[in-house]
Design a protein around this motif. Structure first.
Motif, PDB file in Angstrom:
ATOM      1  N   ALA A  32      52.555  25.202   2.738  1.00 43.86           N
ATOM      2  CA  ALA A  32      52.701  25.214   4.184  1.00 43.86           C
ATOM      3  C   ALA A  32      51.332  25.212   4.846  1.00 43.86           C
ATOM      4  O   ALA A  32      50.376  25.785   4.312  1.00 43.86           O
ATOM      5  CB  ALA A  32      53.483  26.444   4.632  1.00 43.86           C
ATOM      6  N   GLN A  37      53.888  24.009   9.211  1.00 47.44           N
ATOM      7  CA  GLN A  37      54.322  22.721   8.683  1.00 47.44           C
ATOM      8  C   GLN A  37      54.628  22.934   7.198  1.00 47.44           C
ATOM      9  O   GLN A  37      53.727  23.229   6.416  1.00 47.44           O
ATOM     10  CB  GLN A  37      53.187  21.718   8.863  1.00 47.44           C
ATOM     11  CG  GLN A  37      53.555  20.293   8.660  1.00 47.44           C
ATOM     12  CD  GLN A  37      54.497  19.753   9.724  1.00 47.44           C
ATOM     13  OE1 GLN A  37      55.661  19.533   9.413  1.00 47.44           O
ATOM     14  NE2 GLN A  37      54.015  19.558  10.944  1.00 47.44           N
ATOM     15  N   VAL A  38      55.900  22.843   6.845  1.00 46.63           N
ATOM     16  CA  VAL A  38      56.297  23.141   5.464  1.00 46.63           C
ATOM     17  C   VAL A  38      56.313  21.851   4.665  1.00 46.63           C
ATOM     18  O   VAL A  38      56.771  20.813   5.143  1.00 46.63           O
ATOM     19  CB  VAL A  38      57.677  23.820   5.427  1.00 46.63           C
ATOM     20  CG1 VAL A  38      58.031  24.236   4.006  1.00 46.63           C
ATOM     21  CG2 VAL A  38      57.677  25.034   6.333  1.00 46.63           C
ATOM     22  N   LEU A  39      55.801  21.928   3.453  1.00 47.73           N
ATOM     23  CA  LEU A  39      55.607  20.720   2.654  1.00 47.73           C
ATOM     24  C   LEU A  39      56.261  20.820   1.294  1.00 47.73           C
ATOM     25  O   LEU A  39      56.390  21.907   0.746  1.00 47.73           O
ATOM     26  CB  LEU A  39      54.106  20.485   2.430  1.00 47.73           C
ATOM     27  CG  LEU A  39      53.274  20.324   3.686  1.00 47.73           C
ATOM     28  CD1 LEU A  39      51.851  20.694   3.403  1.00 47.73           C
ATOM     29  CD2 LEU A  39      53.382  18.900   4.171  1.00 47.73           C
ATOM     30  N   GLY A  40      56.596  19.673   0.759  1.00 50.20           N
ATOM     31  CA  GLY A  40      56.998  19.587  -0.641  1.00 50.20           C
ATOM     32  C   GLY A  40      58.389  20.104  -0.899  1.00 50.20           C
ATOM     33  O   GLY A  40      59.278  20.049  -0.048  1.00 50.20           O
ATOM     34  N   ARG A  41      58.544  20.629  -2.102  1.00 52.81           N
ATOM     35  CA  ARG A  41      59.877  21.037  -2.551  1.00 52.81           C
ATOM     36  C   ARG A  41      60.503  22.062  -1.630  1.00 52.81           C
ATOM     37  O   ARG A  41      61.705  22.101  -1.438  1.00 52.81           O
ATOM     38  CB  ARG A  41      59.772  21.611  -3.964  1.00 52.81           C
ATOM     39  CG  ARG A  41      60.235  20.636  -5.014  1.00 52.81           C
ATOM     40  CD  ARG A  41      60.359  21.297  -6.350  1.00 52.81           C
ATOM     41  NE  ARG A  41      59.076  21.602  -6.939  1.00 52.81           N
ATOM     42  CZ  ARG A  41      58.927  22.284  -8.062  1.00 52.81           C
ATOM     43  NH1 ARG A  41      59.975  22.739  -8.712  1.00 52.81           N
ATOM     44  NH2 ARG A  41      57.741  22.525  -8.561  1.00 52.81           N
ATOM     45  N   ALA A  52      60.389  22.195   1.504  1.00 55.05           N
ATOM     46  CA  ALA A  52      61.041  21.529   2.636  1.00 55.05           C
ATOM     47  C   ALA A  52      62.290  20.792   2.196  1.00 55.05           C
ATOM     48  O   ALA A  52      63.299  20.796   2.885  1.00 55.05           O
ATOM     49  CB  ALA A  52      60.073  20.557   3.295  1.00 55.05           C
TER      50      ALA A  52
END
Lengths: 823, 169
Positions: free
Chosen positions: B89, B113-117, B119
């Motif tokens: 994040a 802002q959440v990223l990757g798995r 999200a």
């Protein structure tokens, strides 16, 4: 089982329901897949992947991972860049400036792109160590929309200076004249074909060994187009192509997606070399596969205008298409021209202008997914036909009949010079309507509508063009060194007389062992079970050409033509040798099964020699052979070459494909009024792949393609949020179709033999994505009265709900503009 | 996936005191939910270790925090970058301070802002979960400022063996 040939009493195996030779092995769990292979001292590789869709890689700290006991090596993207050359780019100009490496060095361009690889003594250890690699990123704005990418506000490949990979205008006939003379014009603002994948059961698996004893690079992998892969790998790894040996075995599905796993093949090779030549295995997880293997192309169709005459016959199309190929072109931009193999689809219009652009975005790179590039275009044409039919209030079946290319026009030359070999689309429609009970469903639909039920009936007609002319790459890049198509095969009588066939294909369920055996059985007058077929690619078998592999619906034509050619050569040699040994003339001889097995005999006598006797002479008893027969080897290699010419690059004109199988599907569908979920009530698939070699194999592929298409139309999509997070990277989110979601498919077929293949067969298997066209059409029929235009290829319950909510609000996405009918 | 948050509260401390508290990593860092430990690189850079548990993604995340804006006694802004295997994040959190009613009004806003798995797997859960954790941070901040800011030596929370007291709790 086999038919009797009335002319000479020989049994015919082609066309029969011969059980698949592969089945016993595969159904008993005795298939040989790459993950079944365990090699001594094998290491395991795990990737560290970027969570960002677009970010600079500031620093990669591998020290903690390297310190973990059992870790053999860590590779970073920067290290790979220093050891290799960028992969070949097929496209021209700006494409040539793209530096594509298998791992991100200074910049990650899609979520899931590898930035480092860890090699360890066990798979779990490799995964644990991968988590210890610390990567610092500097995030950059992500571009996830093709139209946005075209504006070049955030550029993926700075060297290229643009996100546009390729742009070209395909124009034929007199488009403006057709619009001037049109009775009506239908305008469609925007259509969108969504991104999805084919989710093979077996993900990518690679074992690489860069053997330091002989300096050669050995691969055991499931790449489905290895002859192409090694053309990418050799220059990338800076070695001669002959140093690479690739072997494939059983492959658990590819659908084209595994063509582009050469990038991971490169990393495994470098890892093996770094580890002193120990073999390195990489087994992709499902999430890795969804996130970063390859997806199908996404395409947007803008500002479409369709000219029609007073009878609803389409006379011209004008449209602008933007294709999204993800972060790296790789096999692209071939998709920028491959769609034009089916430029007019099944329709007769002669005037068209398609302005085609392909862009890169911060999403997983695309690969040649089942129906590659053509299905997007065929869906577009089917939507046009269907929307025009509804706007002009012409029944869907009637609209097709007015616009189909007619059977008497076959072979039909399209406006861009492709030659449709054969086909009878009106007949397919007739068969389909009969199978589904068209009139009865129409009656039921009318009744149901009185109760407010949303039932639609849709038709999708599509093409499965097979055996492509690689010369079309020169339309994209005039300097591309590819044209034509070829395939190799070898047929021999082994020392004890066994018939052994080897071919350079990589079957993934298409039944190559069986169909090749049927062809050879007919030629040598034996039963298919007496023939051993070695499938799976192996560079050392020397039966491959630069086009060998399994892709583009072509084995029945290219693969079997090569097998047929090699078997003919063998038969000729056998007859020549038998004539010598039996002291007879060749035209007095016949092949058949005798008391001791397959034999060549003098017709009407008891003089014969078994196949084993012939093989004995050539292989271990050669002193009895006269010198004039020394050229006989009974080991015959044949390279089949498709009769193509290089297309006219400037005019984008020429024959791009050899055969055109066709499919017509009809679906009856109902939208649930509470949940908005579309449910299939009835479904028919009619296939025409010319002369059928093995009916159950054809039917099986039709069912498989139908399942993939229904899944794509109603359930499956590779969706991203605005910053490039892939939101469907697990099966829980992607929801691939399963058997419980499949309707009972009624299968029908017609056969219009191809004049372009030796036995009338056409390549098939990809299926042309007929269900996507068909289900869009059925939904259109169900919802048109609500003011809804189906403008997307993906329509699950959620999307239908939103369509229903938006219905009647804002500008109608498609409009008909009647014009004064010219005198 | 972006999660936006914001709000305001008042404390009976001067803007200078609030500002000093907010810009002291040793005081601010331990307030982060599921705090496990921290290391301070310099007055504007510190790394916090927190527990993460969303769906089957469980483990410790390292969040690299930077005091990006410091305007005594009116504004402090942190940026952070956290990562867990396969995801992470990016966080931006700003605090605007103004004197009010003899104390300070703290107006806070930010975005994760959440990223990757994280999200893709837990997309639906993340927004309420993120907001819950931001509220936890603000509650802890408010409590610490009310209590006199004496939280720098707060012991790290010890999660129960099943990790249920993590972000997902």
């Amino acid at each position: 089982m086999a038919d009797q040939d009335k002319s000479n009493g020989q049994k015919r195996w082609v066309g029969q329901r011969v059980p698949r030779k592969e089945e016993g092995r595969l159904l008993r769990g005795q298939g040989k897949f790459i993950d079944d292979i365990k090699l001594r001292e094998m290491l395991y590789l795990a990737f560290v992947r970027s969570p960002y869709a677009h970010a600079r890689v500031v620093n990669v700290n591998t020290s903690a991972a390297e310190a973990l006991p059992g870790v053999a090596a860590v590779l970073t993207g920067r290290e790979v860049e220093s050891l290799t050359s960028p992969f070949i780019e097929i496209g021209p100009d700006q494409c040539q400036k793209i530096a594509d490496y298998p791992m991100a060095g200074s910049k990650a361009r899609f979520q899931g792109e590898p930035v480092a690889a860890v090699v360890a003594e066990s798979p779990r250890l490799a995964e644990d160590a991968a988590e210890l690699v610390q990567v610092d990123y500097d995030p950059l704005p992500a571009v996830t929309d093709a139209e946005q990418a075209e504006k070049n506000e955030s550029i993926l490949h700075e060297n290229a200076g643009t996100n546009v990979v390729w742009r070209g205008v395909f124009e034929y006939g007199d488009v403006e004249k057709a619009f001037r003379e049109a009775a009506s014009v239908v305008e469609i603002d925007r259509l969108h074909f969504h991104r999805f994948s084919s989710t093979p059961l077996e993900p990518n698996v690679i074992i690489a060994q860069w053997d330091n004893k002989d300096g050669r690079l050995y691969y055991w992998c499931n790449n489905s187009f290895p002859s192409f892969a090694i053309q990418f790998l050799a220059p990338h790894l800076r070695i001669h192509i002959d140093q690479i040996r690739v072997q494939t075995f059983d492959i658990g599905g590819s659908f084209g997606i595994k063509i582009t796993n050469y990038t991971q093949m490169a990393v495994c090779a470098l890892a093996s070399r770094k580890c002193g030549g120990r073999p390195v295995k990489w087994v992709e997880t499902r999430t890795e596969h969804m996130l970063s293997s390859a997806h199908g192309n996404e395409r947007t169709f803008l500002n479409t205008r369709v000219a029609l005459d007073k009878n609803g016959v389409i006379t011209a199309i004008d449209s602008r298409h933007i294709d999204d190929c993800g972060a790296y072109p790789r096999y692209e931009p071939l998709g920028c021209v491959i769609w034009s193999q089916v430029f007019p689809g099944v329709y007769r219009f002669r005037n068209a202008k398609i302005d085609f652009t392909q862009v890169v975005t911060n999403k997983c790179p695309v690969g040649p997914n089942r129906g590659y590039s053509r299905m997007q275009h065929l869906w577009f044409l089917e939507r046009i036909c269907d929307i025009c039919a509804h706007e002009l209030k012409i029944p869907a079946d009637e609209m097709r009949l007015r616009n189909y290319i007619r059977p008497e026009e076959m072979p039909y030359t399209t406006p861009n010079g492709c030659v449709y070999d054969s086909g009878n689309y009106p007949k397919m429609l007739e068969v389909g309507k009969k199978l589904i009970g068209w009139d009865e469903w129409k009656r039921k639909q009318a009744e149901a509508r009185k109760d407010g039920r949303l039932i639609g009936i849709g038709i999708g007609t599509t093409l499965d063009s097979g055996t492509n002319n690689f010369g079309q790459s020169q339309i994209i890049n005039p300097y591309a060194p590819f044209s034509g198509n070829s395939q190799g095969a070898n047929v021999k009588l082994d020392i004890y007389g066994e018939i052994v066939v080897a071919v350079g294909s990589c079957p993934q369920g298409q039944g190559h062992e069986t169909t090749a055996a049927q062809i050879v059985a007919d030629l040598l007058n034996v039963t298919p079970d007496l023939i051993t077929v070695r499938t799976g690619f192996d560079t050392e078998r020397n039966v491959h050409t630069g086009f060998s592999g399994t892709y583009a619906s072509q084995f029945a034509v290219s693969g079997l033509s090569a097998v047929h050619g090699a078997a003919q050569k063998l038969k000729k040699e056998m007859l020549r040798l038998a004539a010598f040994t039996l002291n007879a003339k060749e035209d007095e001889l016949e092949l058949g099964i005798g008391a001791q097995g397959p034999e060549v005999r003098v017709r009407g006598t008891e003089r014969s020699i078994p196949y084993g006797g012939l093989a004995n002479i050539v292989n271990v008893n050669s002193a009895v052979m006269p010198e004039e027969l020394h050229e006989i080897t009974l080991n015959c290699r044949y390279i089949w070459r498709a009769p193509f010419k290089v297309p006219d690059k400037a005019k984008k004109y020429g024959n791009l494909t050899l055969t055109y199988a066709s499919q017509l599907h009809i679906a009856v569908l109902e939208v649930d009024r509470d949940t908005y979920v579309p449910r299939i009530l009835d479904y028919v698939a009619v296939d025409d792949c010319g002369t059928v070699i093995n009916p159950p194999i054809v039917e099986g592929q039709v069912y498989g393609a139908t399942a993939h298409g229904i899944g794509a139309a109603l359930m499956e999509g590779c969706f991203y949020d605005e910053v490039g997070n892939m939101l469907t990277s697990t099966f829980s989110d992607y929801t691939p179709i399963t058997s419980v979601n499949m309707p009972n498919v009624k299968f029908g077929d017609i056969q219009t033999p191809s004049p372009h293949s030796f036995n009338g067969a056409k390549g098939m298997g990809e299926g042309g994505a007929a269900p996507i066209h068909t289900l869009s059409a059925a939904l259109q029929d169900a919802l048109f009265d609500k003011g809804i235009i189906i403008d997307d290829s993906f329509n699950n319950g959620d999307r239908v709900y939103h369509l229903m909510q938006q219905a009647g609000k804002g500008k109608k996405p498609a409009r008909v503009k009647p014009r004064a009918v010219p005198a | 996936m972006a999660i936006k948050f914001g709000g305001e509260f008042e404390v009976k401390r001067s803007p200078e005191e609030v500002y000093d508290f907010l810009t002291t990593p040793q005081k601010f860092g331990p307030l982060l939910p599921d705090f496990q430990g921290m290391s301070v690189q310099d007055p504007t850079h510190f790394t916090v270790k927190v527990n993460v548990g969303v769906s089957y993604i469980k483990g410790a995340a390292e969040v690299k925090m930077v005091l990006a804006e410091a305007e005594r006694p009116r504004r402090a802004k942190y940026t952070g970058q956290g990562s867990v295997p396969g995801g992470g994040a990016n966080i931006v959190a700003g605090f605007d301070l103004a004197g009010a009613n003899g104390g300070t009004k703290v107006t806070w806003s930010g975005e994760a802002q959440v990223l990757g798995r994280l999200a893709s797997i837990a997309g639906g859960l993340l927004e309420p979960l993120g907001k819950k954790n931001v509220q936890k941070l603000i509650d802890a901040l408010q409590a610490a400022l009310t209590a006199g800011g004496n939280v720098a030596a707060a012991p790290a929370q010890v999660p129960p063996p099943d990790g249920s007291a993590s972000m997902a709790s």
